[in-house]
Design a protein around this motif. Structure first.
Motif, mmCIF file in Angstrom:
data_model
loop_
_atom_site.group_PDB
_atom_site.id
_atom_site.type_symbol
_atom_site.label_atom_id
_atom_site.label_comp_id
_atom_site.label_asym_id
_atom_site.label_seq_id
_atom_site.Cartn_x
_atom_site.Cartn_y
_atom_site.Cartn_z
ATOM 1 N N ARG A 1 22.551 -13.250 2.623
ATOM 2 C CA ARG A 1 22.048 -13.646 0.588
ATOM 3 C C ARG A 1 22.941 -14.228 0.269
ATOM 4 N NH1 ARG A 1 18.900 -17.546 -0.945
ATOM 5 N NH2 ARG A 1 19.161 -17.776 -2.761
ATOM 6 N N ALA A 2 23.459 -13.414 0.098
ATOM 7 C CA ALA A 2 24.829 -13.016 -1.414
ATOM 8 C C ALA A 2 25.897 -14.598 -0.778
ATOM 9 C CB ALA A 2 25.428 -12.395 -1.083
ATOM 10 N N GLY A 3 26.086 -14.551 0.076
ATOM 11 C CA GLY A 3 26.609 -15.560 1.019
ATOM 12 C C GLY A 3 26.435 -17.183 0.987
ATOM 13 N N THR A 4 24.775 -16.966 1.453
ATOM 14 C CA THR A 4 23.987 -18.461 0.472
ATOM 15 C C THR A 4 24.341 -18.942 -0.485
ATOM 16 O OG1 THR A 4 21.966 -17.504 0.880
ATOM 17 C CG2 THR A 4 22.515 -18.360 2.641
ATOM 18 N N MET A 5 25.145 -18.945 -1.415
ATOM 19 C CA MET A 5 25.713 -20.112 -2.446
ATOM 20 C C MET A 5 25.498 -20.936 -2.964
ATOM 21 S SD MET A 5 29.232 -17.193 -3.287
ATOM 22 C CE MET A 5 29.633 -15.861 -2.408
ATOM 23 N N VAL A 6 26.020 -21.837 -1.778
ATOM 24 C CA VAL A 6 25.829 -23.350 -2.347
ATOM 25 C C VAL A 6 24.168 -23.668 -2.583
ATOM 26 C CG1 VAL A 6 24.783 -23.446 0.230
ATOM 27 C CG2 VAL A 6 26.324 -25.576 -1.086
ATOM 28 N N ILE A 7 23.523 -23.243 -2.236
ATOM 29 C CA ILE A 7 21.567 -22.955 -2.038
ATOM 30 C C ILE A 7 21.134 -23.438 -3.893
ATOM 31 C CG2 ILE A 7 19.874 -22.297 -1.424
ATOM 32 C CD1 ILE A 7 21.494 -23.366 1.301
ATOM 33 N N PRO A 8 22.042 -22.116 -4.509
ATOM 34 C CA PRO A 8 21.127 -22.796 -6.074
ATOM 35 C C PRO A 8 21.915 -23.576 -6.212
ATOM 36 C CG PRO A 8 21.744 -20.331 -5.023
ATOM 37 C CD PRO A 8 22.515 -20.788 -4.189
ATOM 38 N N PHE A 9 22.806 -24.235 -6.505
ATOM 39 C CA PHE A 9 23.745 -25.186 -6.710
ATOM 40 C C PHE A 9 23.877 -26.512 -6.064
ATOM 41 C CE2 PHE A 9 25.780 -21.002 -7.953
ATOM 42 C CZ PHE A 9 25.543 -21.534 -9.132
ATOM 43 N N LEU A 10 22.686 -26.825 -4.973
ATOM 44 C CA LEU A 10 22.546 -27.676 -3.943
ATOM 45 C C LEU A 10 22.456 -28.988 -4.751
ATOM 46 C CD1 LEU A 10 23.556 -28.772 -1.103
ATOM 47 C CD2 LEU A 10 21.254 -28.113 0.225
ATOM 48 N N SER A 11 21.277 -28.813 -5.554
ATOM 49 C CA SER A 11 21.178 -29.972 -6.297
ATOM 50 C C SER A 11 22.082 -30.209 -7.573
ATOM 51 C CB SER A 11 19.554 -30.094 -7.275
ATOM 52 O OG SER A 11 20.040 -28.489 -8.466
ATOM 53 N N LYS A 12 22.922 -29.142 -8.333
ATOM 54 C CA LYS A 12 23.858 -29.870 -9.158
ATOM 55 C C LYS A 12 24.809 -30.475 -8.346
ATOM 56 C CE LYS A 12 24.844 -28.098 -12.398
ATOM 57 N NZ LYS A 12 25.469 -27.314 -14.009
ATOM 58 N N TYR A 13 25.415 -29.965 -7.049
ATOM 59 C CA TYR A 13 26.324 -30.724 -6.057
ATOM 60 C C TYR A 13 26.048 -31.980 -5.626
ATOM 61 C CZ TYR A 13 28.785 -31.295 -2.157
ATOM 62 O OH TYR A 13 29.456 -32.180 -0.479
ATOM 63 N N MET A 14 24.538 -32.758 -5.573
ATOM 64 C CA MET A 14 24.913 -33.891 -4.975
ATOM 65 C C MET A 14 24.985 -34.772 -6.211
ATOM 66 S SD MET A 14 21.711 -33.229 -1.929
ATOM 67 C CE MET A 14 20.520 -32.027 -3.018
ATOM 68 N N LYS A 15 24.117 -33.817 -7.831
ATOM 69 C CA LYS A 15 24.200 -35.035 -8.674
ATOM 70 C C LYS A 15 25.223 -35.416 -9.474
ATOM 71 C CE LYS A 15 21.516 -37.028 -11.767
ATOM 72 N NZ LYS A 15 21.123 -37.953 -12.096
ATOM 73 N N ASP A 16 26.222 -33.816 -9.497
ATOM 74 C CA ASP A 16 27.615 -34.026 -9.976
ATOM 75 C C ASP A 16 28.912 -34.880 -9.268
ATOM 76 O OD1 ASP A 16 26.244 -32.759 -12.215
ATOM 77 O OD2 ASP A 16 27.213 -31.365 -11.980
ATOM 78 N N ASP A 17 28.944 -34.109 -8.019
ATOM 79 C CA ASP A 17 30.055 -34.782 -6.945
ATOM 80 C C ASP A 17 29.647 -35.722 -6.079
ATOM 81 O OD1 ASP A 17 31.743 -32.401 -8.055
ATOM 82 O OD2 ASP A 17 32.057 -32.196 -6.236
ATOM 83 N N LEU A 18 28.349 -35.523 -5.666
ATOM 84 C CA LEU A 18 28.240 -37.368 -4.860
ATOM 85 C C LEU A 18 27.617 -38.089 -5.869
ATOM 86 C CD1 LEU A 18 26.843 -35.461 -1.641
ATOM 87 C CD2 LEU A 18 29.557 -35.542 -2.332
ATOM 88 N N SER A 19 27.127 -37.802 -6.910
ATOM 89 C CA SER A 19 26.515 -38.740 -7.743
ATOM 90 C C SER A 19 25.127 -39.335 -7.380
ATOM 91 C CB SER A 19 27.473 -40.592 -8.151
ATOM 92 O OG SER A 19 28.084 -39.328 -8.501
ATOM 93 N N PHE A 20 24.299 -39.027 -6.622
ATOM 94 C CA PHE A 20 23.568 -39.281 -6.050
ATOM 95 C C PHE A 20 22.110 -39.211 -6.977
ATOM 96 C CE2 PHE A 20 23.803 -36.691 -1.477
ATOM 97 C CZ PHE A 20 24.894 -37.814 -1.490
ATOM 98 N N SER A 21 21.055 -40.025 -7.408
ATOM 99 C CA SER A 21 20.143 -40.763 -7.701
ATOM 100 C C SER A 21 18.913 -39.033 -8.328
ATOM 101 C CB SER A 21 19.212 -41.513 -7.750
ATOM 102 O OG SER A 21 18.621 -41.473 -6.191
ATOM 103 N N TYR A 22 18.012 -39.050 -8.453
ATOM 104 C CA TYR A 22 17.194 -38.100 -8.138
ATOM 105 C C TYR A 22 16.041 -38.306 -7.193
ATOM 106 C CZ TYR A 22 17.752 -36.177 -12.554
ATOM 107 O OH TYR A 22 18.126 -36.111 -14.413
ATOM 108 N N THR A 23 15.834 -40.019 -6.728
ATOM 109 C CA THR A 23 15.420 -39.650 -5.099
ATOM 110 C C THR A 23 15.801 -39.412 -4.685
ATOM 111 O OG1 THR A 23 13.900 -41.766 -6.611
ATOM 112 C CG2 THR A 23 14.056 -42.246 -4.707
ATOM 113 N N GLN A 24 17.287 -40.018 -4.600
ATOM 114 C CA GLN A 24 17.328 -39.461 -3.475
ATOM 115 C C GLN A 24 17.923 -38.036 -2.771
ATOM 116 O OE1 GLN A 24 21.369 -41.403 -4.379
ATOM 117 N NE2 GLN A 24 21.237 -42.839 -2.422
ATOM 118 N N ILE A 25 17.548 -36.697 -3.817
ATOM 119 C CA ILE A 25 18.145 -36.144 -3.788
ATOM 120 C C ILE A 25 16.991 -35.368 -3.786
ATOM 121 C CG2 ILE A 25 18.131 -33.670 -5.611
ATOM 122 C CD1 ILE A 25 20.471 -35.047 -7.060
ATOM 123 N N GLY A 26 15.876 -35.561 -4.256
ATOM 124 C CA GLY A 26 14.560 -35.795 -3.507
ATOM 125 C C GLY A 26 14.516 -35.925 -1.928
#
Length: 418
Positions: free
Chosen positions: A27-52
């Protein structure tokens, strides 16, 4: 006080403690999960619909993984399923960072969660196997404490890694910790096998019919799914809301999410022990937890003060402590001996459906209306879950009365025959 608190941790087997440790490490290692939506929004520039949509693939993979886990655990055993799940999900985590297009990430997330979510049903079966009836609920709570200790440390470390290295560092850490966890498990915990093979007198010809005829269990699944929808707001909409409403950094978001983990580490096990010792009705406890979760999301309507986020986290943490351990325990209490894997798989699938609905519904509401509309919707959904808890309570009382009546009828019929 410390001595009383530490008594909550007595009576567990060596295997339970190792399971707890690898669960913490994972669980401590799965750090990416809480930041997954931010990663897709900030780094990959996905829309809300794409993230959903990607989160729908996340939940779909979770459903597939839970179903496979239940089926395979009944056939080849939970041990092999856990080893495969953690090792392969570690590999996929590392590969996932190289998938940057919308289509490839959809497929990658689907594969990842299909493999990674085979772990949870198998792990619950492991707790049941290596534990005993007296410590079952506390063992579940112990692993949840491990999850939340990981949840306490993971987001903070994750936020720091993003600031220093970038999101790619998270994928490497996630993958390596999964592989490390399963190496520790395979070395220190050996597969538990029966000294002889039990011969079944009568096999169940239609396992699905047994499960889907259990109406209290099915209603509990619906309540659990709604609880999951409310809880998963912590990982889908809240990190985005922190950024857009309060301009929080990933580190600040990590600190807030970690606060929830701290609350649960300190108070969940004593709460569970108190409820068990006082024999308090589990459905009432779950209802109180759902009410607390609903209040936490409705508090987000007070968006002008950033301090409300701490109050919100406190209410959500209380809700989690009062719902999750007892939801697990209730599901285990309904399990048919020959269908343990499938029962637990169906139960964990309710959280998978929750992940799909939580992300897709929320992102759709936010894009079409606003964050405020989403908080109102979630609060209303919580009220519906409260009504369903009341229905479940009535159903269980009727079931108990019916069983008592059948026992009496059986007793008197035998007496008359004599």
């Amino acid at each position: 006080m410390l001595k009383t608190y530490l008594t909550n941790f007595k009576g567990f087997s060596r295997e339970i403690w190792i399971l707890t440790f690898i669960t913490f490490l994972n669980r401590a290692g799965t750090m990416v999960i809480p930041f997954l939506s931010k990663y897709m929004k900030d780094d990959l520039s996905f829309s809300y619909t794409q993230i959903g949509t990607i989160m729908v693939f996340f939940g779909t993979g979770s459903i597939i993984g839970s179903w496979l886990s239940g089926k395979l655990s009944d056939k080849i055993g939970f041990y092999k399923v856990m080893v495969f799940s953690l090792f392969m999900s570690g590999i996929v985590f590392i590969v996932l960072q190289y998938l940057t297009s919308f289509e490839s990430l959809c497929i990658g997330i689907l594969i990842l969660t299909s493999i990674a979510d085979m772990y949870r049903p198998a792990m619950l079966l492991a707790l049941d196997t290596y534990g005993n009836k007296e410590t079952r609920t506390r063992a579940l709570t112990l692993t949840r404490i491990a999850i939340n200790m990981g949840f306490l440390i993971g987001p903070i470390l994750g936020g720091l890694i993003i600031m220093k290295v970038g999101y790619s560092g998270l994928f490497w850490v996630d993958g390596i910790t999964c592989i490390l966890a399963i190496l520790i498990f395979s070395i220190y915990v050996k597969e538990k096998k029966l000294p002889f093979k039990l011969k079944k007198i009568k096999s169940i010809t239609n396992p699905n019919k047994v499960i889907f005829n259990d109406k209290p269990f099915l209603l509990h699944l619906l309540i659990t799914m709604i609880t999951g929808i409310l809880f998963f707001q912590m990982f889908t909409t809240l990190p985005l809301y922190h950024k857009e409403q309060f301009n929080f950094t990933e580190f600040q978001t990590g600190l807030l999410l970690s606060l929830s983990g701290l609350f649960i580490i300190l108070f969940e096990l004593p709460i569970v022990r108190y409820v068990e010792e006082k024999n308090i009705d589990r459905i009432k406890v779950i209802s109180l937890g759902i009410l607390s979760m609903s209040i936490s999301l409705l508090l987000m309507l007070l968006s002008s003060w950033s301090g409300i986020l701490i109050v919100m986290i406190a209410f959500m943490s209380i809700g989690v402590m009062l719902t999750f351990p007892f939801a697990n325990a209730f599901a285990m209490s309904r399990v048919h001996m020959d269908l343990k894997g499938r029962y637990i798989a169906v139960f964990t699938m309710s959280y998978s459906f929750a992940h799909i609905l939580s992300a897709k519904t929320s992102m759709g509401i936010i894009e079409a209306y606003s964050y405020q509309a989403n908080w109102i919707f979630m609060g209303t959904l919580g009220c519906i879950a409260l009504a369903l808890c009341y229905c479940l309570s009535l159903m269980l009382k009727a079931e108990k009365t019916d069983i008592e009546l059948k026992i009496k009828q059986s007793f008197f019929s035998q007496k008359e025959a004599v």
